[in-house]
Scaffold this motif. Structure first.
Motif, PDB file in Angstrom:
ATOM      1  N   GLY A 285     -40.610 -67.785   4.864  1.00 57.55           N
ATOM      2  CA  GLY A 285     -40.952 -67.733   3.539  1.00 57.55           C
ATOM      3  C   GLY A 285     -42.159 -68.609   3.773  1.00 57.55           C
ATOM      4  O   GLY A 285     -43.410 -68.179   2.780  1.00 57.55           O
ATOM      5  N   LEU A 286     -42.478 -69.392   4.694  1.00 56.10           N
ATOM      6  CA  LEU A 286     -43.847 -69.996   5.035  1.00 56.10           C
ATOM      7  C   LEU A 286     -45.047 -68.662   5.415  1.00 56.10           C
ATOM      8  O   LEU A 286     -46.146 -68.909   5.168  1.00 56.10           O
ATOM      9  CB  LEU A 286     -43.818 -71.212   5.940  1.00 56.10           C
ATOM     10  N   ARG A 287     -44.608 -67.989   6.246  1.00 57.44           N
ATOM     11  CA  ARG A 287     -45.127 -66.765   6.576  1.00 57.44           C
ATOM     12  C   ARG A 287     -45.572 -66.002   5.488  1.00 57.44           C
ATOM     13  O   ARG A 287     -46.584 -65.495   5.294  1.00 57.44           O
ATOM     14  CB  ARG A 287     -44.390 -65.941   7.629  1.00 57.44           C
ATOM     15  N   TYR A 288     -44.604 -65.790   4.564  1.00 60.32           N
ATOM     16  CA  TYR A 288     -44.914 -64.871   3.440  1.00 60.32           C
ATOM     17  C   TYR A 288     -46.003 -65.732   2.485  1.00 60.32           C
ATOM     18  O   TYR A 288     -46.740 -65.090   1.955  1.00 60.32           O
ATOM     19  CB  TYR A 288     -43.727 -64.726   2.649  1.00 60.32           C
ATOM     20  N   ILE A 289     -45.729 -67.003   2.577  1.00 56.57           N
ATOM     21  CA  ILE A 289     -46.795 -67.688   1.450  1.00 56.57           C
ATOM     22  C   ILE A 289     -48.187 -67.649   2.236  1.00 56.57           C
ATOM     23  O   ILE A 289     -49.093 -67.577   1.416  1.00 56.57           O
ATOM     24  CB  ILE A 289     -46.351 -69.208   1.378  1.00 56.57           C
ATOM     25  N   THR A 290     -48.330 -67.897   3.270  1.00 52.52           N
ATOM     26  CA  THR A 290     -49.518 -67.772   4.113  1.00 52.52           C
ATOM     27  C   THR A 290     -50.143 -66.537   4.673  1.00 52.52           C
ATOM     28  O   THR A 290     -51.006 -66.457   5.460  1.00 52.52           O
ATOM     29  CB  THR A 290     -49.503 -68.848   5.482  1.00 52.52           C
ATOM     30  N   ALA A 291     -49.666 -65.607   4.222  1.00 55.75           N
ATOM     31  CA  ALA A 291     -49.824 -64.063   4.412  1.00 55.75           C
ATOM     32  C   ALA A 291     -51.557 -63.734   4.080  1.00 55.75           C
ATOM     33  O   ALA A 291     -52.181 -63.069   4.617  1.00 55.75           O
ATOM     34  CB  ALA A 291     -48.998 -62.953   3.870  1.00 55.75           C
ATOM     35  N   ASN A 292     -51.787 -64.324   3.038  1.00 56.61           N
ATOM     36  CA  ASN A 292     -53.103 -64.250   2.418  1.00 56.61           C
ATOM     37  C   ASN A 292     -53.600 -62.792   2.209  1.00 56.61           C
ATOM     38  O   ASN A 292     -54.895 -62.286   2.472  1.00 56.61           O
ATOM     39  CB  ASN A 292     -54.294 -64.951   3.471  1.00 56.61           C
ATOM     40  N   GLY A 293     -52.686 -61.958   1.750  1.00 61.51           N
ATOM     41  CA  GLY A 293     -53.111 -60.820   1.196  1.00 61.51           C
ATOM     42  C   GLY A 293     -52.933 -59.819   2.173  1.00 61.51           C
ATOM     43  O   GLY A 293     -53.180 -58.656   2.060  1.00 61.51           O
ATOM     44  N   ASP A 294     -52.654 -60.173   3.643  1.00 59.20           N
ATOM     45  CA  ASP A 294     -52.470 -58.965   4.745  1.00 59.20           C
ATOM     46  C   ASP A 294     -51.014 -58.590   4.476  1.00 59.20           C
ATOM     47  O   ASP A 294     -49.919 -59.124   4.438  1.00 59.20           O
ATOM     48  CB  ASP A 294     -52.461 -60.053   5.775  1.00 59.20           C
ATOM     49  N   SER A 295     -51.171 -57.030   4.214  1.00 59.11           N
ATOM     50  CA  SER A 295     -49.857 -56.345   3.794  1.00 59.11           C
ATOM     51  C   SER A 295     -48.996 -56.203   5.204  1.00 59.11           C
ATOM     52  O   SER A 295     -47.957 -56.461   4.971  1.00 59.11           O
ATOM     53  CB  SER A 295     -50.395 -55.009   3.457  1.00 59.11           C
ATOM     54  N   ASN A 296     -49.527 -56.262   6.190  1.00 55.32           N
ATOM     55  CA  ASN A 296     -48.887 -56.439   7.511  1.00 55.32           C
ATOM     56  C   ASN A 296     -47.677 -57.802   7.618  1.00 55.32           C
ATOM     57  O   ASN A 296     -46.729 -57.645   8.044  1.00 55.32           O
ATOM     58  CB  ASN A 296     -49.460 -56.077   8.810  1.00 55.32           C
ATOM     59  N   ALA A 297     -48.585 -58.869   7.471  1.00 55.96           N
ATOM     60  CA  ALA A 297     -47.919 -59.933   7.776  1.00 55.96           C
ATOM     61  C   ALA A 297     -46.887 -60.339   6.582  1.00 55.96           C
ATOM     62  O   ALA A 297     -45.754 -60.801   6.921  1.00 55.96           O
ATOM     63  CB  ALA A 297     -49.103 -61.254   7.500  1.00 55.96           C
ATOM     64  N   ALA A 298     -47.190 -59.776   5.504  1.00 55.29           N
ATOM     65  CA  ALA A 298     -46.192 -59.754   4.186  1.00 55.29           C
ATOM     66  C   ALA A 298     -45.046 -59.317   4.379  1.00 55.29           C
ATOM     67  O   ALA A 298     -43.875 -59.717   4.034  1.00 55.29           O
ATOM     68  CB  ALA A 298     -46.860 -59.592   2.885  1.00 55.29           C
ATOM     69  N   ALA A 299     -45.290 -57.946   4.963  1.00 52.06           N
ATOM     70  CA  ALA A 299     -44.154 -57.150   5.016  1.00 52.06           C
ATOM     71  C   ALA A 299     -43.231 -57.628   6.245  1.00 52.06           C
ATOM     72  O   ALA A 299     -41.951 -57.519   6.152  1.00 52.06           O
ATOM     73  CB  ALA A 299     -44.671 -55.653   5.631  1.00 52.06           C
ATOM     74  N   SER A 300     -43.847 -58.328   7.236  1.00 55.57           N
ATOM     75  CA  SER A 300     -42.980 -58.837   8.309  1.00 55.57           C
ATOM     76  C   SER A 300     -42.120 -60.098   8.163  1.00 55.57           C
ATOM     77  O   SER A 300     -41.108 -60.218   8.259  1.00 55.57           O
ATOM     78  CB  SER A 300     -44.087 -59.248   9.421  1.00 55.57           C
ATOM     79  N   ALA A 301     -42.958 -60.924   7.048  1.00 56.71           N
ATOM     80  CA  ALA A 301     -42.236 -62.088   6.615  1.00 56.71           C
ATOM     81  C   ALA A 301     -41.327 -61.469   5.546  1.00 56.71           C
ATOM     82  O   ALA A 301     -39.996 -62.333   5.687  1.00 56.71           O
ATOM     83  CB  ALA A 301     -43.373 -62.941   5.872  1.00 56.71           C
ATOM     84  N   ARG A 302     -41.467 -60.378   4.974  1.00 58.12           N
ATOM     85  CA  ARG A 302     -40.099 -60.080   3.930  1.00 58.12           C
ATOM     86  C   ARG A 302     -39.010 -59.526   4.742  1.00 58.12           C
ATOM     87  O   ARG A 302     -37.689 -59.714   4.370  1.00 58.12           O
ATOM     88  CB  ARG A 302     -40.748 -58.964   2.885  1.00 58.12           C
ATOM     89  N   SER A 303     -39.317 -59.129   5.932  1.00 58.15           N
ATOM     90  CA  SER A 303     -38.212 -58.461   6.790  1.00 58.15           C
ATOM     91  C   SER A 303     -37.407 -59.521   7.191  1.00 58.15           C
ATOM     92  O   SER A 303     -36.145 -59.480   7.607  1.00 58.15           O
ATOM     93  CB  SER A 303     -38.589 -57.235   7.568  1.00 58.15           C
ATOM     94  N   GLY A 304     -38.353 -60.475   7.606  1.00 57.37           N
ATOM     95  CA  GLY A 304     -37.520 -61.785   8.280  1.00 57.37           C
ATOM     96  C   GLY A 304     -36.800 -62.561   7.234  1.00 57.37           C
ATOM     97  O   GLY A 304     -35.504 -62.949   7.675  1.00 57.37           O
ATOM     98  N   ILE A 305     -37.115 -62.479   6.077  1.00 59.68           N
ATOM     99  CA  ILE A 305     -36.113 -63.057   5.003  1.00 59.68           C
ATOM    100  C   ILE A 305     -35.043 -62.220   4.612  1.00 59.68           C
ATOM    101  O   ILE A 305     -33.799 -62.860   4.533  1.00 59.68           O
ATOM    102  CB  ILE A 305     -37.128 -63.322   3.698  1.00 59.68           C
ATOM    103  N   VAL A 306     -35.255 -60.779   4.616  1.00 56.25           N
ATOM    104  CA  VAL A 306     -34.052 -59.972   4.498  1.00 56.25           C
ATOM    105  C   VAL A 306     -33.085 -60.124   5.715  1.00 56.25           C
ATOM    106  O   VAL A 306     -31.952 -60.330   5.429  1.00 56.25           O
ATOM    107  CB  VAL A 306     -34.520 -58.375   4.394  1.00 56.25           C
ATOM    108  N   TYR A 307     -33.565 -60.076   6.923  1.00 54.80           N
ATOM    109  CA  TYR A 307     -32.681 -60.094   8.142  1.00 54.80           C
ATOM    110  C   TYR A 307     -31.967 -61.576   8.092  1.00 54.80           C
ATOM    111  O   TYR A 307     -30.664 -61.750   8.314  1.00 54.80           O
ATOM    112  CB  TYR A 307     -33.527 -60.134   9.485  1.00 54.80           C
ATOM    113  N   ALA A 308     -32.711 -62.735   7.693  1.00 51.84           N
ATOM    114  CA  ALA A 308     -31.933 -64.135   7.784  1.00 51.84           C
ATOM    115  C   ALA A 308     -30.806 -64.049   6.627  1.00 51.84           C
ATOM    116  O   ALA A 308     -29.789 -64.514   6.835  1.00 51.84           O
ATOM    117  CB  ALA A 308     -32.766 -65.066   7.443  1.00 51.84           C
TER     118      ALA A 308
END
Length: 133
Positions: free
Chosen positions: A87-110
Motif C-alpha cells: 500500500g505504501l509502495r502504491y501511494i508513493t508510485a508518483n504516477g509511475d505505471s510500472n511501480a503502481a502495477a507492481s504494488a497492486r500485484s503485491g496487494i492482490v498476492y497478500a
C-alpha cells in the motif's frame, strides 16, 4: 535476482522447520505436564478418575491444531505487513505505471495469501474435528 529469491525461500523454509522442531517438543511436553498436574489433583482429592485425566485424549489432534494455529498467525502477520508495504509502495508510485502495477500485484498476492490461510484453518479444523483419534 532469481538466485537471491531462491535463497530467501530456502531460508524461510529452514526457519519454519526450525520453529516446528523447537515448538513440537514444547507442545508435546504440555500434555505430560497436564497429566502430572491431574494426577496430583487426583491424589489430593482422593479420586482415581476425573474429567481432568480424560481431557487430553486427542493428543495428536491438539499438536496439529496448535502447529497450524501458530503457522497461521505467522503467515497472517506477514501478509498484513506485505499489505502495508505494498500500500505504501502504491501511494508513493508518483504516477509511475510500472511501480503502481507492481504494488497492486503485491496487494492482490497478500490478499490471496490471507484467503488461503483462512481456508486452510477452516479445512484443518474441519478434518481434525471429524477424524477419530
Amino acid at each position: 535476482m532469481l538466485k537471491q529469491r531462491l535463497q530467501h525461500i530456502i531460508a524461510a523454509l529452514l526457519i519454519m522447520i526450525g520453529a516446528g522442531l523447537v515448538l513440537a517438543p514444547a507442545i508435546a511436553g504440555a500434555d505430560a505436564l497436564k497429566n502430572d498436574a491431574c494426577s496430583g489433583i487426583n491424589q489430593l482429592d482422593g479420586t482415581t478418575g476425573s474429567n481432568c485425566s480424560t481431557a487430553g485424549s486427542k493428543g495428536i489432534n491438539n499438536v496439529v491444531s496448535a502447529v497450524i494455529n501458530i503457522l497461521s498467525v505467522i503467515v497472517g502477520f506477514v501478509a498484513v505487513i506485505m499489505l502495508i508495504v505494498a500500500g505504501l509502495r502504491y501511494i508513493t508510485a508518483n504516477g509511475d505505471s510500472n511501480a503502481a502495477a507492481s504494488a497492486r500485484s503485491g496487494i492482490v498476492y497478500a490478499l490471496i495469501g490471507l484467503v488461503i490461510v483462512a481456508s486452510a484453518q477452516i479445512l484443518v479444523h474441519f478434518v481434525l474435528k471429524n477424524v477419530k483419534a
